[in-house]
Design a protein around this motif. Structure first.
Motif, PDB file in Angstrom:
ATOM      1  N   THR A 124       0.828  -1.206   0.000  1.00 43.82           N
ATOM      2  CA  THR A 124       0.000   0.000   0.000  1.00 43.82           C
ATOM      3  C   THR A 124       0.865   1.260   0.000  1.00 43.82           C
ATOM      4  N   SER A 125       2.021   1.198   0.645  1.00 43.75           N
ATOM      5  CA  SER A 125       2.899   2.366   0.707  1.00 43.75           C
ATOM      6  C   SER A 125       3.893   2.416  -0.446  1.00 43.75           C
ATOM      7  N   GLY A 126       4.289   1.232  -0.921  1.00 47.84           N
ATOM      8  CA  GLY A 126       5.330   1.172  -1.941  1.00 47.84           C
ATOM      9  C   GLY A 126       6.712   1.440  -1.385  1.00 47.84           C
ATOM     10  N   ASN A 157      11.746  -4.914   2.448  1.00 42.54           N
ATOM     11  CA  ASN A 157      11.872  -6.300   1.997  1.00 42.54           C
ATOM     12  C   ASN A 157      11.303  -6.504   0.593  1.00 42.54           C
ATOM     13  N   LEU A 158      10.333  -5.677   0.188  1.00 43.92           N
ATOM     14  CA  LEU A 158       9.801  -5.774  -1.173  1.00 43.92           C
ATOM     15  C   LEU A 158      10.716  -5.092  -2.178  1.00 43.92           C
ATOM     16  N   LEU A 159      11.338  -4.013  -1.782  1.00 43.59           N
ATOM     17  CA  LEU A 159      12.305  -3.367  -2.674  1.00 43.59           C
ATOM     18  C   LEU A 159      13.490  -4.295  -2.947  1.00 43.59           C
ATOM     19  N   ARG A 160      13.928  -5.009  -1.931  1.00 45.91           N
ATOM     20  CA  ARG A 160      15.013  -5.977  -2.131  1.00 45.91           C
ATOM     21  C   ARG A 160      14.541  -7.147  -3.003  1.00 45.91           C
ATOM     22  N   PRO A 212      -0.740   5.075  -3.885  1.00 42.86           N
ATOM     23  CA  PRO A 212      -0.491   6.242  -4.730  1.00 42.86           C
ATOM     24  C   PRO A 212       0.966   6.385  -5.169  1.00 42.86           C
ATOM     25  N   ALA A 213       1.143   6.781  -6.420  1.00 35.32           N
ATOM     26  CA  ALA A 213       2.461   7.110  -6.962  1.00 35.32           C
ATOM     27  C   ALA A 213       2.725   8.600  -6.714  1.00 35.32           C
ATOM     28  N   PRO A 214       4.022   8.966  -6.684  1.00 38.73           N
ATOM     29  CA  PRO A 214       5.196   8.118  -6.863  1.00 38.73           C
ATOM     30  C   PRO A 214       5.564   7.397  -5.577  1.00 38.73           C
ATOM     31  N   ASN A 215       6.205   6.253  -5.737  1.00 42.78           N
ATOM     32  CA  ASN A 215       6.744   5.523  -4.601  1.00 42.78           C
ATOM     33  C   ASN A 215       7.885   4.642  -5.095  1.00 42.78           C
ATOM     34  N   PRO A 216       8.811   4.258  -4.228  1.00 43.77           N
ATOM     35  CA  PRO A 216      10.005   3.532  -4.669  1.00 43.77           C
ATOM     36  C   PRO A 216       9.710   2.192  -5.335  1.00 43.77           C
ATOM     37  N   LEU A 217       8.720   1.447  -4.843  1.00 39.96           N
ATOM     38  CA  LEU A 217       8.455   0.133  -5.423  1.00 39.96           C
ATOM     39  C   LEU A 217       7.923   0.257  -6.843  1.00 39.96           C
ATOM     40  N   ALA A 218       7.099   1.256  -7.090  1.00 44.07           N
ATOM     41  CA  ALA A 218       6.591   1.467  -8.440  1.00 44.07           C
ATOM     42  C   ALA A 218       7.740   1.722  -9.415  1.00 44.07           C
ATOM     43  N   GLU A 219       8.764   2.407  -8.937  1.00 46.26           N
ATOM     44  CA  GLU A 219       9.926   2.692  -9.790  1.00 46.26           C
ATOM     45  C   GLU A 219      10.832   1.480  -9.938  1.00 46.26           C
ATOM     46  N   ALA A 220      10.768   0.556  -8.990  1.00 46.50           N
ATOM     47  CA  ALA A 220      11.676  -0.596  -9.003  1.00 46.50           C
ATOM     48  C   ALA A 220      11.205  -1.720  -9.911  1.00 46.50           C
ATOM     49  N   GLY A 221       9.922  -1.730 -10.265  1.00 44.85           N
ATOM     50  CA  GLY A 221       9.395  -2.802 -11.096  1.00 44.85           C
ATOM     51  C   GLY A 221       9.497  -2.508 -12.571  1.00 44.85           C
ATOM     52  N   HIS A 222       9.244  -3.539 -13.372  1.00 43.87           N
ATOM     53  CA  HIS A 222       9.163  -3.345 -14.819  1.00 43.87           C
ATOM     54  C   HIS A 222       7.830  -2.734 -15.217  1.00 43.87           C
ATOM     55  N   ASP A 223       6.807  -3.008 -14.441  1.00 44.96           N
ATOM     56  CA  ASP A 223       5.473  -2.471 -14.702  1.00 44.96           C
ATOM     57  C   ASP A 223       4.819  -2.168 -13.371  1.00 44.96           C
TER      58      ASP A 223
END
Length: 204
Positions: A128-130, A134-137, A155-166
């Motif tokens: 929910t936060s992104g 442990n998810l970024l890793r 909600p974007a922006p958040n680090p996990l959204a940037e770390a994925g391919h989609d």
């Protein structure tokens, strides 16, 4: 302001507009993100139908959503069909507790991704936060393993959204509403998955 009685005394109760917030966020989701959920379902059908695997991970309520997704694929969504390989990474308690004990909480999912992911597999990370470490890793481990990394976040922006391919980023004011719309996304993915495989509703 509504009024209720507590121990015989009148007490004001603030109205809960949870449903109103959900409806507003749902309409935005329908306009902006529903197509992504359907596209993910079609892509999953291609990957899993060719023998690939889905890995899914999240923390807390997002772990429950991840396991909901994998259950629908290993079991079924609406109609009977073949089972497909899908693993919720938090569900193996012995592995999880051993990893946290020996390597720390940050490696909880990343180590499992390195063990299970193969090139071309899909890794779905729900947050929910992104911002969960442990998810970024896990996202980094997924990329290193050649998996396709998808971020399902708030909600974007958040680090996990940037770390994925989609990414599929739900715009909502509260964590609860984000989680509710993540479940909508999961069900839309499953419906698109079945449709792409030619599984018709009402089929024997």
């Amino acid at each position: 302001m509504t009024v209720t009685r507590v121990n015989g005394h009148r007490a004001p109760v603030a109205p809960d507009d949870h449903c109103g917030r959900l409806l507003t966020a749902l309409e935005r989701f329908r306009q902006e993100e529903a197509a992504t959920a359907r596209r993910w379902g079609v892509r999953l059908a291609a990957v899993l139908g060719a023998g690939g695997r889905l890995l899914a991970a999240g923390n807390g309520g997002s772990a429950a959503q991840a396991q909901h997704l994998t259950a629908e694929l290993v079991g079924r969504y609406r109609e009977d069909r073949a089972p497909f390989s899908a693993i919720a990474l938090h569900a193996d308690t012995s592995s999880c507790t051993a990893i946290v004990n020996d390597y720390g909480a940050g490696q909880l999912f990343a180590r499992q991704v390195r063990a299970h992911a193969r090139p071309g597999d899909v890794l779905v990370l729900l947050s929910t936060s992104g911002r969960s470490d442990n998810l970024l890793r896990a996202a980094a481990a997924g990329r290193e393993s050649g998996a396709d990394v998808w971020a399902l976040t708030g909600p974007a922006p958040n680090p996990l959204a940037e770390a994925g391919h989609d990414r599929l980023c739900v715009e909502a004011a509260t964590t609860a509403t984000v989680q509710e719309l993540h479940l909508v996304a999961v069900h839309m993915m499953c419906a698109a998955f079945d449709a792409a495989l030619g599984v018709a509703e009402g089929a024997p």
